[in-house]
Design a protein around this motif. Structure first.
Motif, PDB file in Angstrom:
ATOM      1  N   GLN A  24       0.803  -1.221   0.000  1.00 51.47           N
ATOM      2  CA  GLN A  24       0.000   0.000   0.000  1.00 51.47           C
ATOM      3  C   GLN A  24       0.836   1.272   0.000  1.00 51.47           C
ATOM      4  O   GLN A  24       0.532   2.221  -0.716  1.00 51.47           O
ATOM      5  N   TRP A  32       2.060   4.253  -9.391  1.00 47.74           N
ATOM      6  CA  TRP A  32       1.440   5.514  -9.804  1.00 47.74           C
ATOM      7  C   TRP A  32       2.437   6.356 -10.602  1.00 47.74           C
ATOM      8  O   TRP A  32       2.108   6.877 -11.669  1.00 47.74           O
ATOM      9  N   TRP A  43      -7.691   9.018 -15.073  1.00 53.43           N
ATOM     10  CA  TRP A  43      -8.775   8.157 -14.583  1.00 53.43           C
ATOM     11  C   TRP A  43      -8.295   6.710 -14.475  1.00 53.43           C
ATOM     12  O   TRP A  43      -8.687   5.995 -13.552  1.00 53.43           O
ATOM     13  N   ARG A  45      -5.205   5.665 -13.851  1.00 54.36           N
ATOM     14  CA  ARG A  45      -4.348   5.560 -12.663  1.00 54.36           C
ATOM     15  C   ARG A  45      -5.187   5.530 -11.397  1.00 54.36           C
ATOM     16  O   ARG A  45      -4.939   4.722 -10.495  1.00 54.36           O
ATOM     17  N   ILE A  46      -6.173   6.400 -11.337  1.00 54.80           N
ATOM     18  CA  ILE A  46      -7.025   6.463 -10.147  1.00 54.80           C
ATOM     19  C   ILE A  46      -7.763   5.140  -9.950  1.00 54.80           C
ATOM     20  O   ILE A  46      -7.795   4.599  -8.836  1.00 54.80           O
ATOM     21  N   VAL A  47      -8.348   4.620 -11.018  1.00 56.35           N
ATOM     22  CA  VAL A  47      -9.112   3.370 -10.909  1.00 56.35           C
ATOM     23  C   VAL A  47      -8.207   2.227 -10.472  1.00 56.35           C
ATOM     24  O   VAL A  47      -8.528   1.483  -9.530  1.00 56.35           O
ATOM     25  N   ILE A  49      -5.046   2.177  -9.051  1.00 63.07           N
ATOM     26  CA  ILE A  49      -4.394   2.324  -7.746  1.00 63.07           C
ATOM     27  C   ILE A  49      -5.412   2.252  -6.615  1.00 63.07           C
ATOM     28  O   ILE A  49      -5.190   1.579  -5.605  1.00 63.07           O
ATOM     29  N   SER A  50      -6.552   2.920  -6.764  1.00 61.61           N
ATOM     30  CA  SER A  50      -7.552   2.882  -5.688  1.00 61.61           C
ATOM     31  C   SER A  50      -8.156   1.487  -5.551  1.00 61.61           C
ATOM     32  O   SER A  50      -8.400   1.022  -4.432  1.00 61.61           O
ATOM     33  N   THR A  51      -8.377   0.798  -6.664  1.00 62.07           N
ATOM     34  CA  THR A  51      -8.944  -0.546  -6.586  1.00 62.07           C
ATOM     35  C   THR A  51      -7.982  -1.509  -5.907  1.00 62.07           C
ATOM     36  O   THR A  51      -8.381  -2.273  -5.026  1.00 62.07           O
ATOM     37  N   GLY A  53      -5.489  -0.680  -3.891  1.00 60.60           N
ATOM     38  CA  GLY A  53      -5.340  -0.258  -2.494  1.00 60.60           C
ATOM     39  C   GLY A  53      -6.514  -0.688  -1.630  1.00 60.60           C
ATOM     40  O   GLY A  53      -6.335  -1.207  -0.522  1.00 60.60           O
ATOM     41  N   LEU A  54      -7.724  -0.499  -2.139  1.00 62.26           N
ATOM     42  CA  LEU A  54      -8.911  -0.916  -1.382  1.00 62.26           C
ATOM     43  C   LEU A  54      -9.004  -2.444  -1.299  1.00 62.26           C
ATOM     44  O   LEU A  54      -9.454  -2.988  -0.286  1.00 62.26           O
ATOM     45  N   LEU A 100     -15.022  -4.942  -5.908  1.00 69.99           N
ATOM     46  CA  LEU A 100     -13.872  -4.197  -6.415  1.00 69.99           C
ATOM     47  C   LEU A 100     -13.247  -4.895  -7.621  1.00 69.99           C
ATOM     48  O   LEU A 100     -12.907  -4.251  -8.625  1.00 69.99           O
TER      49      LEU A 100
END
Length: 163
Positions: A24, A32, A43, A45-47, A49-51, A53-54, A100
């Motif tokens: 994490q 990233w 978008w 990168r956000i999808v 990395i956040s997926t 990470g979550l 996810l």
């Protein structure tokens, strides 16, 4: 369960949690940065990395709940209402992980991702949902075990009165 087994399981969980923190806070920022240098869309990168990470967070929640249940086993209190809190959280964590994973597959499908990769991620989502259902089954077994334990305690109390 013997104390040795509980200790070994807790060591494995602790190592897994440490490794997940490295992912994490160590690897995800590097990914990233590499995606930024490669010119990936914001978008995307956000999808991703956040997926990821979550997803790692859901596994951390699961690990902490197993740790708590192992502590209850060691204390001889696993057949109590307190256990339901941890089992319910575990179910929620696996459902969240399944959602996810499926969301990631949906996000990758229209892009340049290989169809096989999208299929594998969908399969992983299905497996995670199956694990959630397995934990639901184990929760039901816990309900039955608590009922049997309660009946046994009641019968012991009646037997003590008779003796």
């Amino acid at each position: 369960m013997e104390k040795f087994t509980i200790v070994i399981l807790k060591v494995v969980i602790a190592l897994s949690l440490a490794g997940s923190l490295v992912v994490q806070f160590g690897l995800l920022p590097v990914v990233w940065a590499e995606m930024t240098q490669a010119g990936e869309a914001l978008w995307g990168r956000i999808v991703l990395i956040s997926t990821v990470g979550l997803g790692v967070l859901t596994m951390q929640v699961f690990a902490v709940c197993v740790w708590k249940l192992l502590t209850l086993v060691r204390k001889g209190a696993v057949f109590s209402a307190v256990s339901f809190r941890y089992v319910n959280i575990m179910i929620g964590a696996f459902v969240a992980a399944a959602v996810l994973a499926f969301g990631l597959a949906v996000a990758l499908a229209p892009g340049s991702a290989a169809p096989g990769l999208v299929g594998l991620i969908c399969g992983a989502s299905l497996v995670l949902a199956g694990i959630a259902l397995l934990v639901v089954l184990m929760r039901r077994l816990l309900v039955q075990a608590i009922a049997v334990d309660t009946d046994a305690r009641h019968l012991r109390t009646e037997l003590d009165v008779v003796i």
